[in-house]
Design an enzyme around this catalytic site. Structure first.
Site, PDB file in Angstrom:
ATOM      1  N   SER A  37     -10.772  -2.591   5.779  1.00  0.00           N
ATOM      2  CA  SER A  37      -9.391  -2.125   5.600  1.00  0.00           C
ATOM      3  C   SER A  37      -8.747  -1.852   6.952  1.00  0.00           C
ATOM      4  O   SER A  37      -9.432  -1.739   7.973  1.00  0.00           O
ATOM      5  CB  SER A  37      -9.421  -0.836   4.781  1.00  0.00           C
ATOM      6  OG  SER A  37      -8.129  -0.285   4.668  1.00  0.00           O
ATOM      7  N   THR A  44       0.882  -1.138   0.000  1.00  0.00           N
ATOM      8  CA  THR A  44       0.000   0.000   0.000  1.00  0.00           C
ATOM      9  C   THR A  44       0.920   1.187   0.000  1.00  0.00           C
ATOM     10  O   THR A  44       2.111   1.036   0.180  1.00  0.00           O
ATOM     11  CB  THR A  44      -0.861  -0.094   1.277  1.00  0.00           C
ATOM     12  OG1 THR A  44      -1.610  -1.290   1.186  1.00  0.00           O
ATOM     13  CG2 THR A  44      -1.771   1.087   1.468  1.00  0.00           C
ATOM     14  N   ASN A  47      -3.730  -3.654  -2.422  1.00  0.00           N
ATOM     15  CA  ASN A  47      -3.635  -4.670  -1.375  1.00  0.00           C
ATOM     16  C   ASN A  47      -2.235  -5.261  -1.384  1.00  0.00           C
ATOM     17  O   ASN A  47      -1.311  -4.688  -0.839  1.00  0.00           O
ATOM     18  CB  ASN A  47      -4.714  -5.742  -1.481  1.00  0.00           C
ATOM     19  CG  ASN A  47      -4.713  -6.645  -0.261  1.00  0.00           C
ATOM     20  OD1 ASN A  47      -4.309  -6.195   0.818  1.00  0.00           O
ATOM     21  ND2 ASN A  47      -5.128  -7.883  -0.396  1.00  0.00           N
ATOM     22  N   GLY A  92       1.182  -1.115   5.225  1.00  0.00           N
ATOM     23  CA  GLY A  92       1.618  -2.143   6.168  1.00  0.00           C
ATOM     24  C   GLY A  92       0.527  -3.101   6.595  1.00  0.00           C
ATOM     25  O   GLY A  92       0.669  -3.763   7.627  1.00  0.00           O
ATOM     26  N   THR A 151      -4.056   1.762  -2.293  1.00  0.00           N
ATOM     27  CA  THR A 151      -3.539   0.387  -2.300  1.00  0.00           C
ATOM     28  C   THR A 151      -4.065  -0.485  -3.426  1.00  0.00           C
ATOM     29  O   THR A 151      -5.163  -0.267  -3.948  1.00  0.00           O
ATOM     30  CB  THR A 151      -3.881  -0.293  -0.950  1.00  0.00           C
ATOM     31  OG1 THR A 151      -3.240  -1.560  -0.883  1.00  0.00           O
ATOM     32  CG2 THR A 151      -5.368  -0.475  -0.765  1.00  0.00           C
TER      33      THR A 151
END
Ligand code: DON
Length: 572
Positions: A451, A380, A400, A472, A398
């Site tokens: 998320s 991300t 992912n 992260g 992001t």
């Protein structure tokens, strides 16, 4: 090495591409790049890539505001930072305008209409490939942000990214290494040879990524705005790509995708006001719960000392409790009644932290999500921006996973996300980040996967203090928490607040997760905590890449980018 020397050294290894090098020199002469310790009055941008930070600053210099710059940076990252920057993914942002008004934009992906609760039961298709893709939100999000707050023409904000894609982007050493590692998966999940594949299978520092198809897609968006992506030729290419290998996204999914303006989640911590994200992220909830429990539990972190055993213990225990609640209660609140009100109530959090003990660790097995009576009521990227008027924006975006689903839309030159893995594909089964979930985060058509992204802005005494965020996965909320505490409680200089080692606990697995060497806790700290029953686990990769901006007195700002990556501060 001085900042200036660092920049020159960096430029020599990085810019073997002549054009980019000339651009870089031009920018060096007009604004400061990677100016970690400098202060600026006119604006600061911190992002994961020097070219993106530089493009954003140029927009500010052209008279654009923080929102204009955000659009330019987001599109630029989609070009120069393909590991996470994207137009095939989604994101969340919070803003605080110069007049104090705050808001949140949710441009996170949605599950396609054909998605169903058990679509990943008994298979591993949520992580890579065509079946893992959620309906992308980034382009709609940026067009929406521009329509509401932008002052420069949209096409001008996309232009630098479009040009960059047309010219090609030189790879940094880190990117070359990372992309080389990913060659097999990229080959496996595509039916043709996308531009991210090197003919000899190995990328070198300074090699150029040729992104002609992406340049074409960006030109479509420049010309037709959101319709240039969600309708017409690009939409056709996306749907055709999906149909090759069982992807679910349809023309209707694309056409009907809309980002959502939301009220941010707002909390308090010892005289500070924390403006962060609510649904569809659990990040803000975890952050506010942790801060509240620290305050209500009367922990004196500053007194215990930075990364002292007592500080680590206090943070670990509040994180454990917050992540247990996350697993039970958090999901897309448009689809599931997430009990924010209860979860953030002082009486509830006081009860949660009441049996804290300095004597020993509390095993995660003994910790369950809290209960209350219902009331009615690996990638991300993050960028932080402030402009000369004091408008502040904190955005996390992001695909992912690193390079998302690895699927690159043929003829359109961009990667698609694998955000569907953020749903609880199977109740109780951990996802890629080891996070478990329940019904709250079960898959439903059009629902947004839960998320952890936590773009955040902190005010002190009614004034902007800090803009912060990071990638992260599940570690995002704890990295944001630690950075805020590093500034507020431990009074570290911003650079140190960002660079210092981080640690993380997420209830399950029951271990304090730490970074690989050299970012290791002192052996004695670990021993002290192990004696109390804490377990430690070293992660293979570093934790987070924080991008922060601190507002200083007298209208000045300071930025800090994370040296865990190629992240760069630009200011003027
Ligand atoms: O939204 C989320 O929480 C994840 N999709 C974020 C992924 C991520 O941060 C990966 N980065 N290292």
């Amino acid at each position: 090495m001085s900042t200036h020397l660092q920049v020159i050294n960096f430029s020599l290894t990085y810019f073997q591409n002549c054009y980019a090098f000339l651009c870089f020199l031009l920018v060096l002469s007009t604004c400061k790049l990677n100016a970690q310790d400098s202060t600026f009055a006119q604006g600061v941008i911190v992002s994961a890539h020097p070219l993106a930070s530089q493009i954003g600053i140029q927009i500010l210099k052209n008279g654009g505001n923080a929102f204009d710059a955000a659009v330019a940076v987001e599109f630029a990252l989609a070009v120069c930072y393909p590991i996470a920057g994207n137009i095939g993914g989604g994101g969340l942002l919070v803003y605080r305008k110069a007049n104090g008004e705050v808001g949140m934009l949710d441009y996170r992906e949605k599950a396609p209409a054909l998605a169903s609760r058990d679509m990943y039961v008994g298979n591993d298709k949520s992580v890579k490939g065509h079946f893992s893709v959620g309906v992308p939100g980034t382009v709609a999000g940026m067009c929406e942000l521009h329509a509401k707050f932008g002052t420069l023409p949209l096409a001008d904000l996309i232009a630098p990214a479009q040009k960059l894609a047309a010219q090609g982007v030189p790879l940094t050493a880190r990117e070359a290494k990372r992309l080389t590692k990913e060659q097999d998966t990229i080959r496996k999940y595509n039916t043709y040879t996308p531009c991210l594949l090197h003919p000899a299978g190995k990328w070198q520092t300074g090699d150029t990524l040729h992104l002609k198809d992406l340049a074409y897609t960006l030109a479509q968006i420049q010309e037709r705005g959101r319709e240039g992506f969600y309708k017409g030729i690009i939409a056709e290419k996306i749907v055709r790509e999906m149909q090759k290998r069982g992807g679910l996204i349809s023309f209707t999914d694309l056409e009907t995708y809309r980002p959502t303006w939301r009220s941010p989640l707002v909390g308090k911590y010892k005289g500070h006001r924390i403006i962060t994200v609510g649904t569809p992220s659990a990040g803000g909830l975890i952050l506010l719960q942790c801060l509240q429990m620290l305050e209500l539990g009367k922990f004196e972190l500053g007194k215990y000392g930075f990364q002292s055993p007592k500080s680590i213990q206090a943070l670990t225990e509040v994180e454990r409790l917050a992540y247990a609640d996350r697993a039970m209660y958090a999901g897309d609140a448009d689809f599931y009644p997430v009990p924010y009100h209860n979860l953030l109530q002082k009486s509830y959090l006081r009860r949660r932290i009441a049996d804290f003990s300095w004597e020993k660790a509390k095993p995660s097995q003994e910790v369950k999500a809290g209960s209350f009576l219902p009331t009615d009521s690996e990638e991300t990227t993050h960028y932080s921006i402030v402009d000369k008027w004091g408008n502040a924006l904190s955005a996390t975006t992001t695909l992912n996973d690193a390079y998302g689903s690895r699927v690159m839309v043929e003829g359109a030159g961009f990667l698609l996300n694998d955000e569907m893995d953020d749903f609880s594909a199977q109740v109780g089964k951990p996802n890629k980040y080891g996070l478990t979930g329940t019904e709250a985060n079960a898959i439903q058509p059009f629902k947004r996967p839960l998320s952890s992204m936590t773009p955040t802005i902190v005010e002190r005494a009614g004034k902007l203090l800090l803009i912060v965020g990071t990638p992260g996965g599940s570690t995002i909320p704890t990295s944001v928490l630690q950075t805020i505490l590093n500034v507020i409680e431990y009074k570290l200089p911003l650079r140190q607040a960002v660079q210092s080692l981080r640690f993380h606990h997420q209830w399950l697995p029951d271990a304090i997760q730490t970074e690989p060497a050299p970012r290791t806790l002192p052996a004695q700290t670990i021993q002290t905590l192990e004696k109390k029953g804490y377990k430690f686990m070293t992660r293979p990769e570093t934790i987070g890449r924080v991008e922060a901006i601190l507002a200083l007195p007298a209208g000045k700002y300071q930025g800090a980018s994370d040296d865990r990556g190629d992240d760069t501060v630009a200011g003027w």
